[in-house]
Design an enzyme around this catalytic site. Structure first.
Site, mmCIF file in Angstrom:
data_model
loop_
_atom_site.group_PDB
_atom_site.id
_atom_site.type_symbol
_atom_site.label_atom_id
_atom_site.label_comp_id
_atom_site.label_asym_id
_atom_site.label_seq_id
_atom_site.Cartn_x
_atom_site.Cartn_y
_atom_site.Cartn_z
ATOM 1 N N GLN A 113 -5.758 -2.481 9.412
ATOM 2 C CA GLN A 113 -5.551 -3.743 8.832
ATOM 3 C C GLN A 113 -6.219 -4.698 9.639
ATOM 4 O O GLN A 113 -5.999 -4.810 10.958
ATOM 5 C CB GLN A 113 -4.125 -3.902 8.877
ATOM 6 C CG GLN A 113 -3.964 -5.125 7.946
ATOM 7 C CD GLN A 113 -4.172 -5.016 6.646
ATOM 8 O OE1 GLN A 113 -4.127 -4.070 5.838
ATOM 9 N NE2 GLN A 113 -4.575 -6.320 6.102
ATOM 10 N N ASP A 124 -12.186 1.949 3.804
ATOM 11 C CA ASP A 124 -12.359 0.631 3.472
ATOM 12 C C ASP A 124 -13.948 0.458 3.579
ATOM 13 O O ASP A 124 -14.352 -0.760 3.201
ATOM 14 C CB ASP A 124 -12.007 -0.080 5.166
ATOM 15 C CG ASP A 124 -10.576 -0.750 4.737
ATOM 16 O OD1 ASP A 124 -10.379 -1.242 3.646
ATOM 17 O OD2 ASP A 124 -9.807 -0.918 5.620
ATOM 18 N N LYS A 153 0.908 -1.261 0.061
ATOM 19 C CA LYS A 153 -0.035 0.104 -0.001
ATOM 20 C C LYS A 153 0.832 1.481 -0.060
ATOM 21 O O LYS A 153 0.776 2.179 -0.770
ATOM 22 C CB LYS A 153 -0.879 0.101 1.348
ATOM 23 C CG LYS A 153 -1.980 -0.702 1.048
ATOM 24 C CD LYS A 153 -2.870 -0.903 2.635
ATOM 25 C CE LYS A 153 -3.833 -2.009 2.350
ATOM 26 N NZ LYS A 153 -4.092 -2.620 3.742
HETATM 27 N N1 GUN Z 1 -7.642 -7.654 5.645
HETATM 28 C C1 GUN Z 1 -8.123 -8.163 4.491
HETATM 29 N N2 GUN Z 1 -8.623 -7.326 3.515
HETATM 30 C C2 GUN Z 1 -8.618 -6.057 4.135
HETATM 31 C C3 GUN Z 1 -9.297 -4.947 3.587
HETATM 32 O O1 GUN Z 1 -9.611 -4.709 2.537
HETATM 33 N N3 GUN Z 1 -9.151 -3.987 4.513
HETATM 34 C C4 GUN Z 1 -8.591 -4.011 5.757
HETATM 35 N N4 GUN Z 1 -8.598 -2.928 6.629
HETATM 36 N N5 GUN Z 1 -8.226 -5.139 6.184
HETATM 37 C C5 GUN Z 1 -8.080 -6.283 5.403
#
Ligand code: GUN
Length: 286
Positions: A97, A120, A53
């Site tokens: 996350q 998200d 990211k």
């Molecule tokens: N863990 C797995 N996929 C995601 C996602 O799209 N966002 C977040 N914050 N955590 C994740």
């Protein structure tokens, strides 16, 4: 033999668009979109994800920061950080996350992220807006799946769509998006009776189960479009999806590979949502 849906190509087109939009926003308003990623503990897969990211942000002109906290971080400490980021004017998107360590209440944390910075799309306000059909932030993986279908001109309207998996991150939101695009959507899960009969009716099949090679060729209709959301690590360390790719690609009309399918889309959509959030900040400052 199925045509490959190439997530690298589609995600690059989204990244190029974000780079252009972010540069214009900076020129017009001086605002640089900012994303904060919060990682608790040392889950290897999550660390890779967060690192990717950061690199992706740099390439498109998005400011990014990472907050890596030890596994023993308390819920209170994490709430404190999220509240600080909610107030930070450099930050337009906050990503916590998942999964979080077991002693932290995930729901509580996700409800503390400001809905205006919830790139998200996990806050209940944003889930509600999505269900209503007026999303502010579309969750990244579900949004990425729709982008891929559009890129390959795959029509959703009137199609029998079957989603296997009912998670808040993928199964539920992607079902809503497909419904809004006029698909006839069936959501399946571990308690579904005669799963093969249901998946066998799908014109578009979305596999988001989290079990390696769970979808076998006998579960797929000839000519179906197959979207594989799974990322599973095999004993030899290689990544594999939820779909038996070799066999299913003989029957499908389109299929996403793993890696290189849905995965790259998630990050591209996150960048796009961060840009959108910065843009609405700029508009509210006017
Ligand atoms: N863990 C797995 N996929 C995601 C996602 O799209 N966002 C977040 N914050 N955590 C994740």
């Amino acid at each position: 033999m199925a045509e490959l849906i190439d997530g690298k190509v589609v995600s690059q087109s989204v990244r190029d668009e974000v780079a252009e939009l972010a540069s214009k926003l900076k020129q017009d308003t001086g605002i640089v979109p900012g994303l904060a990623a919060v990682l608790v503990g040392d889950d290897a897969a999550s660390e890779i994800y967060v690192r990717n990211k950061r690199k992706a942000c740099e390439k498109v002109g998005i400011y990014s920061e990472e907050h890596k906290l030890p596994a023993e971080t308390t819920e209170e400490q994490l709430l404190g950080l999220v509240n600080k980021l909610n107030e930070d004017t450099k930050i337009h998107g906050i990503l916590v996350q998942l999964p979080l360590p077991g002693h932290i209440d995930e729901t509580k944390i996700l409800r503390t992220v400001s809905p205006l910075k919830d790139v998200d799309g996990f806050h209940p306000y944003n889930v509600g807006l999505l269900v209503e059909g007026n999303p502010r932030f579309v969750s990244c993986t579900p949004g990425g799946i729709i982008k891929m279908l559009d890129f390959y001109n795959i029509d959703i309207k009137g199609k029998d769509v079957v989603v296997v998996g009912r998670s808040n991150i993928v199964g539920k939101p992607v079902s809503m998006l497909l419904l809004h695009r006029h698909g006839t959507v069936t959501i399946c899960h571990s308690r579904t009776k005669d799963l093969k009969e249901v998946t066998g009716r799908a014109d578009i099949l979305v596999a988001a189960i989290g079990r390696a090679n769970f979808i076998t060729a006998d579960m797929v209709k000839d000519g179906a479009v197959v979207i594989d959301v799974g990322i599973n690590r095999k004993d030899d360390g290689k990544l594999t999806g939820d779909v038996d790719f070799e066999a299913v690609s003989e029957k499908a009309s389109f299929i996403t590979p793993v890696p290189g399918g849905v995965g790259p889309m998630t990050i591209a959509m996150l960048l796009y949502n961060t840009y959108l959030s910065a843009k609405s900040t700029a508009e509210s400052n006017k």
